[in-house]
Design a protein around this motif. Structure first.
Motif, mmCIF file in Angstrom:
data_model
loop_
_atom_site.group_PDB
_atom_site.id
_atom_site.type_symbol
_atom_site.label_atom_id
_atom_site.label_comp_id
_atom_site.label_asym_id
_atom_site.label_seq_id
_atom_site.Cartn_x
_atom_site.Cartn_y
_atom_site.Cartn_z
ATOM 1 N N ALA A 121 43.734 18.680 -11.378
ATOM 2 C CA ALA A 121 42.507 17.861 -11.588
ATOM 3 C C ALA A 121 42.975 16.259 -11.155
ATOM 4 C CB ALA A 121 42.418 17.781 -13.019
ATOM 5 N N LEU A 122 44.077 16.294 -11.370
ATOM 6 C CA LEU A 122 44.641 14.923 -10.834
ATOM 7 C C LEU A 122 44.564 14.657 -9.392
ATOM 8 C CD1 LEU A 122 45.966 12.019 -11.498
ATOM 9 C CD2 LEU A 122 48.073 13.326 -10.904
ATOM 10 N N CYS A 123 44.775 15.409 -8.537
ATOM 11 C CA CYS A 123 44.439 15.241 -7.226
ATOM 12 C C CYS A 123 43.143 15.357 -6.736
ATOM 13 C CB CYS A 123 44.968 16.613 -6.632
ATOM 14 S SG CYS A 123 47.049 16.487 -6.679
ATOM 15 N N CYS A 124 42.323 16.020 -7.697
ATOM 16 C CA CYS A 124 40.597 15.990 -7.138
ATOM 17 C C CYS A 124 40.331 14.649 -7.637
ATOM 18 C CB CYS A 124 40.093 17.049 -8.143
ATOM 19 S SG CYS A 124 38.448 16.781 -8.011
ATOM 20 N N CYS A 125 40.631 14.099 -8.646
ATOM 21 C CA CYS A 125 40.396 12.694 -8.980
ATOM 22 C C CYS A 125 40.824 11.607 -8.164
ATOM 23 C CB CYS A 125 40.800 12.423 -10.483
ATOM 24 S SG CYS A 125 39.732 13.430 -11.679
ATOM 25 N N GLU A 126 41.750 11.891 -7.468
ATOM 26 C CA GLU A 126 42.598 10.841 -6.676
ATOM 27 C C GLU A 126 42.180 11.073 -5.276
ATOM 28 O OE1 GLU A 126 44.321 7.967 -7.287
ATOM 29 O OE2 GLU A 126 44.297 8.423 -9.540
ATOM 30 N N GLY A 127 41.287 12.228 -4.835
ATOM 31 C CA GLY A 127 41.017 12.471 -3.502
ATOM 32 C C GLY A 127 42.151 12.969 -2.558
ATOM 33 N N VAL A 166 52.320 10.208 -8.416
ATOM 34 C CA VAL A 166 53.298 11.275 -9.087
ATOM 35 C C VAL A 166 53.758 11.148 -10.408
ATOM 36 C CG1 VAL A 166 55.576 12.033 -8.536
ATOM 37 C CG2 VAL A 166 53.936 11.758 -6.685
ATOM 38 N N LEU A 167 53.828 9.767 -10.845
ATOM 39 C CA LEU A 167 54.253 9.596 -12.220
ATOM 40 C C LEU A 167 53.037 9.884 -13.466
ATOM 41 C CD1 LEU A 167 56.039 6.377 -12.028
ATOM 42 C CD2 LEU A 167 57.202 8.250 -12.426
ATOM 43 N N ALA A 168 51.918 9.902 -12.935
ATOM 44 C CA ALA A 168 50.677 10.448 -13.727
ATOM 45 C C ALA A 168 50.943 11.850 -13.680
ATOM 46 C CB ALA A 168 49.416 9.997 -13.268
ATOM 47 N N SER A 227 55.904 13.927 -4.551
ATOM 48 C CA SER A 227 56.871 14.160 -5.699
ATOM 49 C C SER A 227 58.100 14.622 -5.258
ATOM 50 C CB SER A 227 56.358 15.431 -6.431
ATOM 51 O OG SER A 227 57.036 15.903 -7.436
ATOM 52 N N LYS A 228 58.351 15.441 -4.073
ATOM 53 C CA LYS A 228 59.527 15.796 -3.593
ATOM 54 C C LYS A 228 60.340 14.369 -2.995
ATOM 55 C CE LYS A 228 61.762 18.754 -0.304
ATOM 56 N NZ LYS A 228 61.596 19.906 0.665
ATOM 57 N N GLU A 229 59.577 13.534 -2.218
ATOM 58 C CA GLU A 229 60.195 12.409 -1.628
ATOM 59 C C GLU A 229 60.543 11.329 -2.878
ATOM 60 O OE1 GLU A 229 56.863 10.924 0.517
ATOM 61 O OE2 GLU A 229 57.268 12.259 2.205
ATOM 62 N N LEU A 230 59.993 11.387 -4.164
ATOM 63 C CA LEU A 230 60.255 10.439 -5.123
ATOM 64 C C LEU A 230 61.650 11.120 -5.592
ATOM 65 C CD1 LEU A 230 59.647 8.011 -6.640
ATOM 66 C CD2 LEU A 230 58.566 9.412 -8.331
ATOM 67 N N VAL A 231 61.650 12.313 -5.820
ATOM 68 C CA VAL A 231 63.062 12.951 -6.369
ATOM 69 C C VAL A 231 64.145 12.780 -5.609
ATOM 70 C CG1 VAL A 231 64.256 15.012 -6.868
ATOM 71 C CG2 VAL A 231 61.778 14.676 -7.815
ATOM 72 N N LEU A 289 53.711 13.648 -13.650
ATOM 73 C CA LEU A 289 54.832 14.133 -14.235
ATOM 74 C C LEU A 289 54.567 13.824 -16.013
ATOM 75 C CD1 LEU A 289 57.649 12.556 -12.320
ATOM 76 C CD2 LEU A 289 57.071 14.972 -12.439
ATOM 77 N N ARG A 290 53.670 12.790 -16.169
ATOM 78 C CA ARG A 290 53.242 12.777 -17.744
ATOM 79 C C ARG A 290 52.588 13.822 -18.285
ATOM 80 N NH1 ARG A 290 50.703 8.535 -15.852
ATOM 81 N NH2 ARG A 290 51.916 6.668 -15.733
ATOM 82 N N GLY A 291 51.960 14.657 -17.530
ATOM 83 C CA GLY A 291 51.383 15.781 -17.787
ATOM 84 C C GLY A 291 50.167 15.998 -18.595
ATOM 85 N N GLU A 292 49.459 14.689 -18.476
ATOM 86 C CA GLU A 292 48.135 14.563 -19.440
ATOM 87 C C GLU A 292 47.009 15.427 -19.009
ATOM 88 O OE1 GLU A 292 47.709 10.365 -19.426
ATOM 89 O OE2 GLU A 292 49.268 9.965 -20.704
ATOM 90 N N GLU A 293 47.236 15.455 -17.506
ATOM 91 C CA GLU A 293 45.848 16.544 -16.964
ATOM 92 C C GLU A 293 46.691 17.331 -15.737
ATOM 93 O OE1 GLU A 293 42.961 14.193 -14.672
ATOM 94 O OE2 GLU A 293 44.258 12.645 -14.551
ATOM 95 N N SER A 294 45.941 18.428 -15.746
ATOM 96 C CA SER A 294 46.655 19.264 -14.682
ATOM 97 C C SER A 294 46.887 18.876 -13.235
ATOM 98 C CB SER A 294 45.750 20.564 -14.358
ATOM 99 O OG SER A 294 44.472 20.422 -13.571
#
Length: 92
Positions: A43-49, A31-33, A59-63, A35-40
């Motif tokens: 794309a982040l979700c795809c890479c993390e599976g 989630v923090l990655a 993200s909602k749970e963290l907030v 929020l940093r916005g370095e990639e969409s």
């Protein structure tokens, strides 16, 4: 009509691993990655599976967890004290 191809490069062990349970530390890191916005987020979700929906759930749970750290009454008191100490009133 021209076709556009897009290649998303993911780390070797991350391609759609199925239903794995992630630790709280992993969820927060992902989630923090995002929020940093370095990639969409996609794309982040795809890479993390993981799915986009799972990311947004985390993200909602963290907030929500962060809201407990600063109760609304404390925020209101700080806001009021800031304006009592100066002559000007806030512009509304």
């Amino acid at each position: 009509m021209a076709q556009i191809s897009v290649e998303i490069i993911c780390s070797p062990g991350s391609l759609l691993r199925g239903n794995l349970h992630h630790s709280a530390e992993e969820e927060n890191r992902i989630v923090l990655a995002g929020l940093r916005g370095e990639e969409s987020i996609s794309a982040l979700c795809c890479c993390e599976g993981i799915s986009d929906n799972l990311y947004y759930t985390w993200s909602k749970e963290l907030v929500e967890a962060g809201k407990g750290r600063f109760p609304a009454t404390q925020r209101v008191r700080r806001h009021r004290l800031r304006y009592r100490s100066c002559d000007r009133r806030p512009w509304l």
